[in-house]
Design a protein around this motif. Structure first.
Motif, PDB file in Angstrom:
ATOM      1  N   VAL A  40       0.796  -1.231   0.000  1.00  0.00           N
ATOM      2  CA  VAL A  40       0.000   0.000   0.000  1.00  0.00           C
ATOM      3  C   VAL A  40       0.831   1.285   0.000  1.00  0.00           C
ATOM      4  N   LYS A  75      -8.151   8.938   8.838  1.00  0.00           N
ATOM      5  CA  LYS A  75      -9.307   8.031   8.836  1.00  0.00           C
ATOM      6  C   LYS A  75     -10.559   8.725   9.347  1.00  0.00           C
ATOM      7  N   GLY A  86      -8.351   7.841   1.868  1.00  0.00           N
ATOM      8  CA  GLY A  86      -8.720   6.561   1.278  1.00  0.00           C
ATOM      9  C   GLY A  86      -7.816   5.428   1.727  1.00  0.00           C
ATOM     10  N   ALA A  89      -8.591   4.552   5.523  1.00  0.00           N
ATOM     11  CA  ALA A  89      -9.945   4.077   5.834  1.00  0.00           C
ATOM     12  C   ALA A  89     -10.023   2.598   6.212  1.00  0.00           C
ATOM     13  N   PRO A  90      -9.363   1.681   5.471  1.00  0.00           N
ATOM     14  CA  PRO A  90      -9.507   0.260   5.819  1.00  0.00           C
ATOM     15  C   PRO A  90      -8.544  -0.232   6.894  1.00  0.00           C
ATOM     16  N   LEU A  91      -7.649   0.619   7.363  1.00  0.00           N
ATOM     17  CA  LEU A  91      -6.642   0.168   8.321  1.00  0.00           C
ATOM     18  C   LEU A  91      -7.216   0.004   9.724  1.00  0.00           C
ATOM     19  N   SER A  92      -6.880  -1.099  10.351  1.00  0.00           N
ATOM     20  CA  SER A  92      -7.263  -1.324  11.746  1.00  0.00           C
ATOM     21  C   SER A  92      -6.239  -0.658  12.653  1.00  0.00           C
ATOM     22  N   ASP A  95      -3.053  -2.522  12.288  1.00  0.00           N
ATOM     23  CA  ASP A  95      -2.373  -2.216  11.021  1.00  0.00           C
ATOM     24  C   ASP A  95      -1.564  -0.927  11.148  1.00  0.00           C
TER      25      ASP A  95
END
Length: 205
Positions: A40, A75, A86, A89-92, A95
């Motif tokens: 990424v 985020k 963007g 956004a999906p990162l925990s 992460d």
């Protein structure tokens, strides 16, 4: 409206509480972070955190707490950047910690100055501030070498001057508003002063 005097700004900066990096007690895994970086982050920030493009910040050697804070703010849309919002956004939380730990362990490159004519002017601002304008010395928080303070203030030494210039400019305009102290400091700086201090920061290592 009168702005706060320089002494008050420095006092505020030095009293800011450190960011909790591992409040949940979990340990970051840099190996997992490297996998995410490869998939990424590397295209913009470099596999080793030393970005090739001056518009993208180098993250090598950056304090992990700061990286996590910025990712969380992207985020939450507290810090605005369409690309980074963007990406974040999906990162925990895990992460973010893993990526931050990986980047923090990388070696930052010594870039030197791109415009040596500005170094002396930038040095004066970075090390001594501008008393007449209420601008505190940058090194009060970011340190003489730009190393920052883990958990409190980011590493700046060696950062691309173009990136630093852009961030100070957006702090000044209010476009970036996730740090009220930096917004106030940047508001006191002219274009020439921002450019000079950005060049000096790039030369630090």
């Amino acid at each position: 409206m009168r702005r706060a005097p320089v002494a008050a700004i420095i006092a505020t900066l030095l009293m800011v509480a450190p960011t909790a990096f591992a409040a949940d007690g979990t340990k970051a895994d840099p190996a997992k972070g490297k996998l995410l970086v490869e998939q990424v982050c590397a295209a913009c920030h470099g596999i080793d955190g030393n970005s090739a493009a001056s518009a993208n910040p180098s993250l090598a050697g950056q304090h992990p707490e700061y990286i996590v804070k910025q990712l969380n703010e992207f985020k939450a849309a507290k810090r605005k950047n369409p690309v980074m919002m963007g990406m974040a956004a999906p990162l925990s939380p895990a992460d973010m910690k893993n990526v931050a730990e990986y980047f923090s362990a990388q070696q930052a490159k010594d870039r030197g100055a791109s415009d040596k004519a500005l170094i002396e002017a930038g040095k004066k601002i970075y090390r001594g501030g501008i008393m007449a304008k209420g601008v505190p010395a940058c090194m009060a928080c970011h340190g003489p070498s730009g190393a920052g303070i883990p958990g409190q203030y980011p590493r700046m030494g060696g950062q691309h001057s173009a990136y630093t210039l852009a961030q100070l400019t957006t702090f000044r305009s209010g476009e970036r508003n996730n740090n009220t102290v930096m917004t106030d400091v940047a508001a006191r700086l002219s274009d020439a002063e921002i450019k000079a201090v950005a060049e000096y920061i790039q030369a630090l290592h």
